[in-house]
Design a protein around this motif. Structure first.
Motif, PDB file in Angstrom:
ATOM      1  N   ASP A  43      -4.464   5.485  19.661  1.00  0.00           N
ATOM      2  CA  ASP A  43      -4.980   5.515  18.427  1.00  0.00           C
ATOM      3  C   ASP A  43      -4.993   5.988  17.330  1.00  0.00           C
ATOM      4  O   ASP A  43      -5.709   5.892  16.340  1.00  0.00           O
ATOM      5  N   SER A  44      -4.353   6.837  17.622  1.00  0.00           N
ATOM      6  CA  SER A  44      -3.784   7.643  17.135  1.00  0.00           C
ATOM      7  C   SER A  44      -2.882   6.398  16.135  1.00  0.00           C
ATOM      8  O   SER A  44      -1.848   5.690  16.005  1.00  0.00           O
ATOM      9  N   LYS A  45      -2.291   6.502  13.904  1.00  0.00           N
ATOM     10  CA  LYS A  45      -0.963   6.436  13.823  1.00  0.00           C
ATOM     11  C   LYS A  45      -0.120   6.948  13.838  1.00  0.00           C
ATOM     12  O   LYS A  45      -0.005   9.072  13.715  1.00  0.00           O
ATOM     13  N   SER A  46       0.878   6.377  13.464  1.00  0.00           N
ATOM     14  CA  SER A  46       2.110   7.589  13.313  1.00  0.00           C
ATOM     15  C   SER A  46       2.312   8.164  11.892  1.00  0.00           C
ATOM     16  O   SER A  46       1.811   7.809  11.473  1.00  0.00           O
ATOM     17  N   ALA A  47       3.085   9.673  12.644  1.00  0.00           N
ATOM     18  CA  ALA A  47       3.280  10.382  10.931  1.00  0.00           C
ATOM     19  C   ALA A  47       4.771  10.057  10.757  1.00  0.00           C
ATOM     20  O   ALA A  47       5.855   9.761  11.711  1.00  0.00           O
ATOM     21  N   LYS A  48       4.812   9.326   9.751  1.00  0.00           N
ATOM     22  CA  LYS A  48       5.833   8.816   8.719  1.00  0.00           C
ATOM     23  C   LYS A  48       6.603  10.189   8.293  1.00  0.00           C
ATOM     24  O   LYS A  48       6.210   9.685   7.118  1.00  0.00           O
ATOM     25  N   PHE A  49       7.607  10.263   8.311  1.00  0.00           N
ATOM     26  CA  PHE A  49       8.966  10.787   7.578  1.00  0.00           C
ATOM     27  C   PHE A  49       9.975   9.784   7.343  1.00  0.00           C
ATOM     28  O   PHE A  49       9.761   8.666   7.925  1.00  0.00           O
ATOM     29  N   PHE A  52      16.277   6.162   6.031  1.00  0.00           N
ATOM     30  CA  PHE A  52      15.434   6.479   7.347  1.00  0.00           C
ATOM     31  C   PHE A  52      14.000   6.621   7.304  1.00  0.00           C
ATOM     32  O   PHE A  52      13.869   7.121   6.921  1.00  0.00           O
ATOM     33  N   GLU A  53      13.516   5.326   8.019  1.00  0.00           N
ATOM     34  CA  GLU A  53      12.263   5.674   8.655  1.00  0.00           C
ATOM     35  C   GLU A  53      11.600   6.285   9.751  1.00  0.00           C
ATOM     36  O   GLU A  53      12.326   5.253  10.403  1.00  0.00           O
ATOM     37  N   PRO A  99       0.962  -0.871  -0.045  1.00  0.00           N
ATOM     38  CA  PRO A  99      -0.120  -0.029   0.405  1.00  0.00           C
ATOM     39  C   PRO A  99       0.957   1.315  -0.052  1.00  0.00           C
ATOM     40  O   PRO A  99       2.074   1.476  -0.054  1.00  0.00           O
ATOM     41  N   LYS A 100       0.502   2.087  -0.807  1.00  0.00           N
ATOM     42  CA  LYS A 100       0.981   3.295  -0.593  1.00  0.00           C
ATOM     43  C   LYS A 100       1.029   4.569   0.609  1.00  0.00           C
ATOM     44  O   LYS A 100      -0.293   4.558   0.433  1.00  0.00           O
ATOM     45  N   ILE A 101       2.046   4.516   1.240  1.00  0.00           N
ATOM     46  CA  ILE A 101       2.960   4.846   2.357  1.00  0.00           C
ATOM     47  C   ILE A 101       2.634   6.408   2.157  1.00  0.00           C
ATOM     48  O   ILE A 101       3.627   6.373   1.069  1.00  0.00           O
ATOM     49  N   LYS A 102       1.888   7.421   2.756  1.00  0.00           N
ATOM     50  CA  LYS A 102       1.949   8.961   2.686  1.00  0.00           C
ATOM     51  C   LYS A 102       3.425   8.831   3.226  1.00  0.00           C
ATOM     52  O   LYS A 102       3.780   9.426   4.898  1.00  0.00           O
TER      53      LYS A 102
END
Length: 171
Positions: free
Chosen positions: A160-166, A149-150, A45-48
């Protein structure tokens, strides 16, 4: 007399535990599914991913990645001796109504997709900030190799929240 009662009770408990462990269904299937390596890759799946300088809100907390770079810093008291150490600097703004623990709210994954272990660098931040306040945070991670690196940011108190991915590239 007391030892005999204790022995009977212990035997009964042991038998109950043993029978419970053996009471699974009698079919020959095992839990889980065997993972096989194939030359065909399934579409992921495409991750932003966000990049350095972006500000992202996770729950009631804002994260801004300020920098991610290799450092020559080494901690003489640290047992692990990674080949490389990366130093992450980010800004946190607490828009919640509770104190927010900071410094342990980021996970790093290396070029081989393995989770990296924390590595204490100078000025490593392990603290908390009050509601409505903000702070810069410094943390480090040890890694065997450099590359892509992520960094996953998520408040420790928000389940409950999803992580902000850099995504960052460090050479």
């Amino acid at each position: 007399m007391m030892n005999k009662k204790l022995l009977i009770m212990a035997t009964t408990i042991l038998a109950a535990v043993s029978l419970t462990a053996c009471s699974s269904s009698n079919n020959d299937t095992q839990g889980g599914t065997k993972v096989t390596k194939s030359s065909k890759k399934k579409a992921q799946p495409k991750i932003k991913f966000y990049k350095k300088g972006d500000t992202v809100k996770v729950g009631k907390v804002e994260y801004t990645l300020k920098s991610a770079a290799k450092t020559s810093e080494r901690n003489e008291f640290e047992d692990s001796k990674p080949k490389h150490v990366i130093k992450i600097v980010y800004h946190v703004k607490n828009d919640s109504k509770k104190d927010l623990p900071i410094g342990g709210d980021v996970d790093a994954y290396g070029p081989d997709n393995s989770k990296l272990k924390d590595y204490p660098v100078n000025d490593t931040t392990l603290d908390s900030i009050a509601p409505g306040k903000e702070a810069d945070v410094i943390t480090g991670f040890g890694t065997k190799k450099l590359g892509s690196f992520e960094l996953h940011f998520k408040p420790l108190t928000d389940f409950d929240s999803k992580s902000a991915k850099f995504k960052v590239n460090i050479k």
